[in-house]
Design a protein around this motif. Structure first.
Motif, PDB file in Angstrom:
ATOM      1  N   ARG A 106      -6.096   0.871  -2.492  1.00  0.00           N
ATOM      2  CA  ARG A 106      -6.487   2.245  -2.811  1.00  0.00           C
ATOM      3  C   ARG A 106      -5.649   3.234  -2.012  1.00  0.00           C
ATOM      4  NH1 ARG A 106     -11.812   3.052  -4.804  1.00  0.00           N
ATOM      5  NH2 ARG A 106     -11.970   4.981  -3.615  1.00  0.00           N
ATOM      6  N   ILE A 107      -5.226   4.311  -2.665  1.00  0.00           N
ATOM      7  CA  ILE A 107      -4.643   5.444  -1.964  1.00  0.00           C
ATOM      8  C   ILE A 107      -5.696   6.544  -2.059  1.00  0.00           C
ATOM      9  CG2 ILE A 107      -2.782   7.147  -1.905  1.00  0.00           C
ATOM     10  CD1 ILE A 107      -0.954   5.008  -3.094  1.00  0.00           C
ATOM     11  N   HIS A 108      -6.368   6.778  -0.968  1.00  0.00           N
ATOM     12  CA  HIS A 108      -7.537   7.646  -0.984  1.00  0.00           C
ATOM     13  C   HIS A 108      -7.161   9.121  -1.184  1.00  0.00           C
ATOM     14  CE1 HIS A 108     -10.829   4.878  -0.008  1.00  0.00           C
ATOM     15  NE2 HIS A 108      -9.899   4.176   0.618  1.00  0.00           N
ATOM     16  N   SER A 109      -8.164   9.915  -1.453  1.00  0.00           N
ATOM     17  CA  SER A 109      -7.968  11.341  -1.667  1.00  0.00           C
ATOM     18  C   SER A 109      -7.310  11.995  -0.451  1.00  0.00           C
ATOM     19  CB  SER A 109      -9.311  12.020  -1.938  1.00  0.00           C
ATOM     20  OG  SER A 109      -9.894  11.515  -3.118  1.00  0.00           O
ATOM     21  N   TYR A 110      -6.390  12.910  -0.740  1.00  0.00           N
ATOM     22  CA  TYR A 110      -5.723  13.755   0.260  1.00  0.00           C
ATOM     23  C   TYR A 110      -4.810  12.982   1.222  1.00  0.00           C
ATOM     24  CZ  TYR A 110      -9.844  16.279  -1.346  1.00  0.00           C
ATOM     25  OH  TYR A 110     -10.831  16.813  -2.119  1.00  0.00           O
ATOM     26  N   THR A 111      -4.545  11.717   0.958  1.00  0.00           N
ATOM     27  CA  THR A 111      -3.773  10.908   1.905  1.00  0.00           C
ATOM     28  C   THR A 111      -2.455  11.561   2.298  1.00  0.00           C
ATOM     29  OG1 THR A 111      -4.756   8.875   1.059  1.00  0.00           O
ATOM     30  CG2 THR A 111      -2.745   8.641   2.324  1.00  0.00           C
ATOM     31  N   PHE A 112      -1.700  12.061   1.309  1.00  0.00           N
ATOM     32  CA  PHE A 112      -0.399  12.678   1.590  1.00  0.00           C
ATOM     33  C   PHE A 112      -0.357  14.141   1.157  1.00  0.00           C
ATOM     34  CE2 PHE A 112       0.409   8.120   1.040  1.00  0.00           C
ATOM     35  CZ  PHE A 112       0.985   7.828   2.256  1.00  0.00           C
ATOM     36  N   ASN A 113      -1.490  14.740   0.984  1.00  0.00           N
ATOM     37  CA  ASN A 113      -1.558  16.142   0.570  1.00  0.00           C
ATOM     38  C   ASN A 113      -0.808  17.024   1.567  1.00  0.00           C
ATOM     39  OD1 ASN A 113      -2.391  18.574  -0.654  1.00  0.00           O
ATOM     40  ND2 ASN A 113      -4.211  18.671   0.632  1.00  0.00           N
ATOM     41  N   GLY A 114       0.117  17.831   1.057  1.00  0.00           N
ATOM     42  CA  GLY A 114       0.836  18.767   1.908  1.00  0.00           C
ATOM     43  C   GLY A 114       1.991  18.183   2.686  1.00  0.00           C
ATOM     44  N   CYS A 115       2.379  16.933   2.379  1.00  0.00           N
ATOM     45  CA  CYS A 115       3.547  16.322   3.048  1.00  0.00           C
ATOM     46  C   CYS A 115       4.809  16.818   2.333  1.00  0.00           C
ATOM     47  CB  CYS A 115       3.443  14.803   3.024  1.00  0.00           C
ATOM     48  SG  CYS A 115       2.081  14.166   4.017  1.00  0.00           S
ATOM     49  N   LYS A 116       5.226  18.007   2.674  1.00  0.00           N
ATOM     50  CA  LYS A 116       6.258  18.723   1.917  1.00  0.00           C
ATOM     51  C   LYS A 116       7.655  18.113   2.029  1.00  0.00           C
ATOM     52  CE  LYS A 116       3.768  23.102   2.227  1.00  0.00           C
ATOM     53  NZ  LYS A 116       3.455  23.227   0.811  1.00  0.00           N
ATOM     54  N   LYS A 117       7.891  17.261   3.034  1.00  0.00           N
ATOM     55  CA  LYS A 117       9.215  16.659   3.204  1.00  0.00           C
ATOM     56  C   LYS A 117       9.267  15.193   2.803  1.00  0.00           C
ATOM     57  CE  LYS A 117      11.010  19.807   6.694  1.00  0.00           C
ATOM     58  NZ  LYS A 117      11.641  19.918   8.038  1.00  0.00           N
ATOM     59  N   LEU A 118       8.147  14.651   2.360  1.00  0.00           N
ATOM     60  CA  LEU A 118       8.119  13.249   1.949  1.00  0.00           C
ATOM     61  C   LEU A 118       9.014  13.071   0.727  1.00  0.00           C
ATOM     62  CD1 LEU A 118       6.791  10.512   2.593  1.00  0.00           C
ATOM     63  CD2 LEU A 118       4.994  11.111   0.964  1.00  0.00           C
ATOM     64  N   LYS A 119      10.057  12.246   0.868  1.00  0.00           N
ATOM     65  CA  LYS A 119      11.078  12.155  -0.172  1.00  0.00           C
ATOM     66  C   LYS A 119      10.851  11.026  -1.158  1.00  0.00           C
ATOM     67  CE  LYS A 119      14.583  14.153   2.864  1.00  0.00           C
ATOM     68  NZ  LYS A 119      15.829  13.894   3.620  1.00  0.00           N
ATOM     69  N   GLU A 120      10.330   9.925  -0.683  1.00  0.00           N
ATOM     70  CA  GLU A 120      10.200   8.755  -1.560  1.00  0.00           C
ATOM     71  C   GLU A 120       9.059   7.880  -1.054  1.00  0.00           C
ATOM     72  OE1 GLU A 120      12.857   4.931  -3.018  1.00  0.00           O
ATOM     73  OE2 GLU A 120      13.801   6.543  -1.914  1.00  0.00           O
ATOM     74  N   ILE A 121       8.284   7.354  -1.985  1.00  0.00           N
ATOM     75  CA  ILE A 121       7.204   6.454  -1.597  1.00  0.00           C
ATOM     76  C   ILE A 121       7.011   5.422  -2.698  1.00  0.00           C
ATOM     77  CG2 ILE A 121       5.326   7.850  -2.564  1.00  0.00           C
ATOM     78  CD1 ILE A 121       3.831   7.091   0.134  1.00  0.00           C
ATOM     79  N   THR A 122       6.866   4.174  -2.290  1.00  0.00           N
ATOM     80  CA  THR A 122       6.657   3.089  -3.241  1.00  0.00           C
ATOM     81  C   THR A 122       5.192   2.692  -3.228  1.00  0.00           C
ATOM     82  OG1 THR A 122       8.905   2.260  -2.886  1.00  0.00           O
ATOM     83  CG2 THR A 122       7.319   0.745  -3.870  1.00  0.00           C
ATOM     84  N   ILE A 123       4.547   2.783  -4.393  1.00  0.00           N
ATOM     85  CA  ILE A 123       3.148   2.404  -4.498  1.00  0.00           C
ATOM     86  C   ILE A 123       3.065   0.897  -4.692  1.00  0.00           C
ATOM     87  CG2 ILE A 123       1.034   2.685  -5.861  1.00  0.00           C
ATOM     88  CD1 ILE A 123       2.052   5.499  -6.549  1.00  0.00           C
ATOM     89  N   PRO A 124       2.380   0.178  -3.804  1.00  0.00           N
ATOM     90  CA  PRO A 124       2.310  -1.283  -3.908  1.00  0.00           C
ATOM     91  C   PRO A 124       1.663  -1.742  -5.210  1.00  0.00           C
ATOM     92  CG  PRO A 124       1.591  -0.547  -1.742  1.00  0.00           C
ATOM     93  CD  PRO A 124       1.714   0.679  -2.590  1.00  0.00           C
ATOM     94  N   ALA A 125       2.030  -2.930  -5.635  1.00  0.00           N
ATOM     95  CA  ALA A 125       1.605  -3.467  -6.931  1.00  0.00           C
ATOM     96  C   ALA A 125       0.115  -3.768  -7.004  1.00  0.00           C
ATOM     97  CB  ALA A 125       2.401  -4.726  -7.255  1.00  0.00           C
ATOM     98  N   ASN A 126      -0.601  -3.804  -5.860  1.00  0.00           N
ATOM     99  CA  ASN A 126      -2.033  -4.091  -5.874  1.00  0.00           C
ATOM    100  C   ASN A 126      -2.911  -2.844  -5.925  1.00  0.00           C
ATOM    101  OD1 ASN A 126      -1.908  -6.954  -5.772  1.00  0.00           O
ATOM    102  ND2 ASN A 126      -1.385  -6.851  -3.605  1.00  0.00           N
ATOM    103  N   VAL A 127      -2.317  -1.667  -5.832  1.00  0.00           N
ATOM    104  CA  VAL A 127      -3.104  -0.428  -5.833  1.00  0.00           C
ATOM    105  C   VAL A 127      -3.709  -0.199  -7.212  1.00  0.00           C
ATOM    106  CG1 VAL A 127      -2.972   2.096  -5.675  1.00  0.00           C
ATOM    107  CG2 VAL A 127      -1.824   0.665  -3.968  1.00  0.00           C
ATOM    108  N   TYR A 128      -5.031   0.035  -7.243  1.00  0.00           N
ATOM    109  CA  TYR A 128      -5.693   0.310  -8.523  1.00  0.00           C
ATOM    110  C   TYR A 128      -6.232   1.735  -8.609  1.00  0.00           C
ATOM    111  CZ  TYR A 128     -10.167  -0.394  -6.094  1.00  0.00           C
ATOM    112  OH  TYR A 128     -11.222  -0.297  -5.224  1.00  0.00           O
ATOM    113  N   TYR A 129      -6.263   2.445  -7.490  1.00  0.00           N
ATOM    114  CA  TYR A 129      -6.846   3.790  -7.485  1.00  0.00           C
ATOM    115  C   TYR A 129      -5.978   4.742  -6.664  1.00  0.00           C
ATOM    116  CZ  TYR A 129     -10.076   7.592  -6.309  1.00  0.00           C
ATOM    117  OH  TYR A 129     -10.643   8.827  -6.115  1.00  0.00           O
ATOM    118  N   ILE A 130      -5.692   5.912  -7.231  1.00  0.00           N
ATOM    119  CA  ILE A 130      -5.006   6.993  -6.527  1.00  0.00           C
ATOM    120  C   ILE A 130      -5.952   8.185  -6.542  1.00  0.00           C
ATOM    121  CG2 ILE A 130      -3.017   8.534  -6.510  1.00  0.00           C
ATOM    122  CD1 ILE A 130      -1.438   6.292  -7.895  1.00  0.00           C
TER     123      ILE A 130
END
Length: 200
Positions: free
Chosen positions: A112-136
């Motif tokens: 799970r990638i919970h609510s607000y986890t990366f909210n406001g990360c204005k410089k985050l350039k790239e992120i790979t969502i793992p294959a087991n994640v079922y909820y964003i």
């Protein structure tokens, strides 16, 4: 051709980084809270490292399996976070408003990638969502204006409201590994074919 066995080169740390293997020492000022079963979760509110390295085990030997809710909220110094594969849960808003954060790895066992986890990360350039994640969760990647694209693996079955609001300054793309069966809704819960990031 002959094979020789040589002794392992010892770590040589300079500024917390090994010049032999590029490995970093675990960050100091992390707080470990035991779950009482040989595992623990970590809080980073007092850690001001630019490169935060979370170890797989606490100084007491507990396996680190969770990052606490809002653990690094508002940390404007951190640029990179290294998370061990032992972590299976990252709490709500764990990296919210880390405005200097540019890179982070998500462990493969994350579901799970919970609510607000990366909210406001204005410089985050790239992120790979793992294959087991079922909820964003809700606003999980809102205002990640430096990301240009994201790939949603087939395991994902639910994405919360405003998860990608203002993503890539509203010009980015979200690609689904499997699109069949998905329904997209705008912020008024109307079923639509295309979602404008700016409005939801």
């Amino acid at each position: 051709r002959t094979r020789r066995t040589t002794e392992k080169i010892a770590h040589q740390f300079q500024n917390r980084k090994c010049i032999a293997c590029n490995e970093y020492l675990p960050s100091e000022n992390l707080i470990y809270m035991s779950n009482g079963n040989g595992t623990c979760f970590v809080d980073g509110r007092d850690c001001m490292d630019e490169i935060i390295v979370i170890p797989a085990y606490s100084p007491n030997g507990d396996k680190v399996v969770q990052i606490k809710d809002y653990a690094f909220l508002g940390n404007t110094k951190v640029k990179s976070v290294q998370i061990p594969e032992t972590v299976t849960m990252i709490g709500k808003g764990a990296f919210e408003y880390c405005t200097s954060l540019e890179s982070i790895n998500l462990p493969s066992k994350l579901t799970r990638i919970h609510s607000y986890t990366f909210n406001g990360c204005k410089k985050l350039k790239e992120i790979t969502i793992p294959a087991n994640v079922y909820y964003i969760g809700v606003e999980a990647f809102a205002d990640c204006i430096s990301c240009e694209s994201v790939f949603i693996p087939a395991s994902v079955t639910e994405i919360g409201k405003f998860a990608y609001m203002n993503f890539s300054g509203c010009d980015g793309t979200v690609t689904f590994e499997i699109y069949t069966g998905w329904r997209l809704y705008d912020d008024s819960d109307n079923w639509v074919d295309v979602v404008d990031f700016q409005s939801g």
